[in-house]
Write an enzyme that holds these catalytic residues in place. Sequence first.
Site: not given
Ligand code: GRF
Length: 214
Positions: A113, A15
């Site tokens: 993060h 996402s």
């Molecule tokens: C997010 O919460 C990001 O902070 C962490 O992993 C998750 C990835 O979500 N590093 P997406 O795949 O970008 O939806």
Amino acid sequence: MRTKKIIILVSGRGSNMQAIIEAQRVDARLAALEIVAVLSNRADAAGLRYASEHGIPTQVIANANYPNREDFDQALAQVIDSYGADIVVLAGFMRILTPWFVEHFAGRLVNIHPSLLPSFTGLHTHARALAAGVKIHGCTVHLVTAELDAGPILAQAAVPVLAGDTEESLAARVLAQEHLIYVHAIQQLAWGESTPNAPLDALRVPAYNKTISV
Ligand code: GRF
């Protein structure tokens, strides 16, 4: 002015990757960022399909095909370098990277993060924030260094922890902010303060209009 090439690494739903692609498509101020490829270590990463549908080259470098971490990281770096990427964006890339890889891309490898670093490094950040009883939580864009979730901070956004929050509701509130800040932090890293029309204002995420009880 030459464009800066960015490459995005995903392992799952992607996402954040979608938000970056979408922002770059609709916001003229981001025109000088070129998303040259989306790479994944997993063929089943949902994000790959979205990227292809938006005309962005995708490639799978399956870690399962390599005997060890070092060989995988070298193969991955070779692919990234073949695209001439200026900036490497980790967007839910679920791999611990070797010190060699981190050094190879030093200063141009970024991660997002889901916590306000230096609090809650590692996994399960939302559950741990709830368990700790913090009233403010959020997300951090940072440069990647050899130490896990500890590199220089490029941008942060904070959200309140509300009464009745679950891990899911808190994660969703944080994720909405991740989608806002990541692309602008990348833009700033790419162009620094000298960026013409840098969307600095976008980094000032509007204050959350809820009272935070302390
Ligand atoms: C997010 O919460 C990001 O902070 C962490 O992993 C998750 C990835 O979500 N590093 P997406 O795949 O970008 O939806």
